[in-house]
Write an enzyme that holds these catalytic residues in place. Structure first.
Site, PDB file in Angstrom:
ATOM      1  N   THR A  54       2.156  -7.188   6.120  1.00  7.63           N
ATOM      2  CA  THR A  54       2.389  -6.661   4.774  1.00  7.63           C
ATOM      3  C   THR A  54       3.443  -5.570   4.886  1.00  7.63           C
ATOM      4  O   THR A  54       3.199  -4.517   5.484  1.00  7.63           O
ATOM      5  CB  THR A  54       1.097  -6.088   4.167  1.00  7.63           C
ATOM      6  OG1 THR A  54       0.153  -7.147   4.004  1.00  7.63           O
ATOM      7  CG2 THR A  54       1.369  -5.464   2.805  1.00  7.63           C
ATOM      8  N   LYS A  86       1.626  -9.830  -2.761  1.00  2.68           N
ATOM      9  CA  LYS A  86       0.609  -9.096  -2.002  1.00  2.68           C
ATOM     10  C   LYS A  86       0.450  -7.667  -2.516  1.00  2.68           C
ATOM     11  O   LYS A  86      -0.677  -7.191  -2.738  1.00  2.68           O
ATOM     12  CB  LYS A  86       0.975  -9.089  -0.516  1.00  2.68           C
ATOM     13  CG  LYS A  86       0.120  -8.182   0.370  1.00  2.68           C
ATOM     14  CD  LYS A  86      -1.341  -8.601   0.404  1.00  2.68           C
ATOM     15  CE  LYS A  86      -2.191  -7.599   1.187  1.00  2.68           C
ATOM     16  NZ  LYS A  86      -1.995  -7.700   2.636  1.00  2.68           N
ATOM     17  N   LYS A 133      -1.665   2.224   2.614  1.00  3.32           N
ATOM     18  CA  LYS A 133      -0.366   1.640   2.973  1.00  3.32           C
ATOM     19  C   LYS A 133       0.109   0.678   1.886  1.00  3.32           C
ATOM     20  O   LYS A 133       1.262   0.743   1.440  1.00  3.32           O
ATOM     21  CB  LYS A 133      -0.476   0.898   4.303  1.00  3.32           C
ATOM     22  CG  LYS A 133       0.753   0.057   4.655  1.00  3.32           C
ATOM     23  CD  LYS A 133       0.453  -0.925   5.767  1.00  3.32           C
ATOM     24  CE  LYS A 133       1.566  -1.959   5.896  1.00  3.32           C
ATOM     25  NZ  LYS A 133       1.270  -3.001   6.892  1.00  3.32           N
TER      26      LYS A 133
END
Length: 289
Positions: free
Chosen positions: A93, A168, A243
């Protein structure tokens, strides 16, 4: 197939093991000797350098911590080292811009590459039930799909390069918002005298239902088994949620989106992680209420 797998952490280790179970010859690399030992136990052949792992393979799969590392690994150890015929799949990611940059470099060198970040935590990685959101060409997706299907329950083509990363970070921004809202609702219900299981029984079949409640309930003893029933051991660590929320806020700024709920969720998880809870499951933020 002969597949190189780079990055054998909490997620990558289980994913590589599932490729072995599917009959593939997995050539694994990680900087951690413990991760390499675990990979060997799961049937992988391990290497002490990424460049060695990618030689002669038909595919390269990576699961790495951030965009800077992805860029460095692909530019130094994959592109120009792995055969041009190999399909490149980055499941990390990372930010959309870096995903596009690396894919463009791969294309210029004659490779097909997709970004394929995942939804699902450690348990899903081990069980092979991840969801993959894939960015890349139609041809790239067609080649990648058969590999990704061995590690997940759903493989969805989101669009061109970077689209997987976009999906995502939008998905996980929503997840972070939902989890905080779910925690607030349970905390308030208990303050108002409702038993958590009773509130779960009601809300899980009412308009407040969401994944954070019915699949990942943040209250011990309510709903199906979740990290809350294991002292909030991840799962999906709060540092990883932070994150993803940070990436989402960076993307929102670039796209000119005023994501107020995303901003607030980021602030709350930042404070939670700064207080020393980065390794706690992200549902543990209920402890702050």
């Amino acid at each position: 197939m002969k597949i190189a797998f780079i990055g054998l952490g909490n997620m990558g280790g289980g994913m590589a093991a599932n490729l072995v179970k599917a009959g593939h010859d997995v050539r694994a690399f990680d900087l951690s000797e413990a991760a390499l030992e675990h990979a060997r136990d799961n049937g992988c052949t391990t290497f002490t350098a990424a460049r060695e792992a990618v030689e002669g393979v038909e595919a390269v799969v990576s699961m790495l911590p951030n965009g800077k590392i992805v860029d460095a690994v692909y530019s130094a150890d994959v592109i120009g080292v792995a055969p041009q015929s190999a399909i490149l799949l980055d499941c990390s990611t990372i930010d959309v811009a870096t995903a596009k940059k690396v894919a463009e470099a791969a294309k210029a060198a004659g490779y097909e590459m997709v970004d394929a970040p995942v939804s699902g935590g450690i348990a899903a990685a081990n069980a092979g039930t991840l969801t993959f959101m894939v960015g890349g060409s139609d041809d790239g997706f067609a080649r990648a799909e058969a590999i990704l299907a061995k590690m997940g329950k759903a493989v969805i083509h989101a669009g061109g390069s970077g689209a997987g990363q976009a999906a995502k970070i939008c998905n996980n921004m929503l997840l972070g918002i939902h989890m905080i809202g779910t925690c607030e609702a349970f905390a308030m219900a208990q303050k108002l005298g409702l038993d958590p299981q009773t509130f779960y029984d009601i809300a899980s079949v009412s308009s407040g239902q969401c994944w954070s409640m019915t699949s990942y309930c943040p209250v011990p003893g309510a709903g199906p088994q979740s990290p809350a029933d294991n002292d909030y051991k991840p799962g999906f660590a709060a540092a990883l949620m932070l994150k993803d929320l940070t990436l989402a806020m960076e993307a929102a700024g670039t796209a000119g989106v005023d994501a107020e709920m995303g901003k607030r969720a980021t602030e709350l998880y930042q404070a939670w992680v700064d207080a020393g809870n980065g390794g706690v499951d992200f549902s543990g933020i209920i402890k702050t209420l």
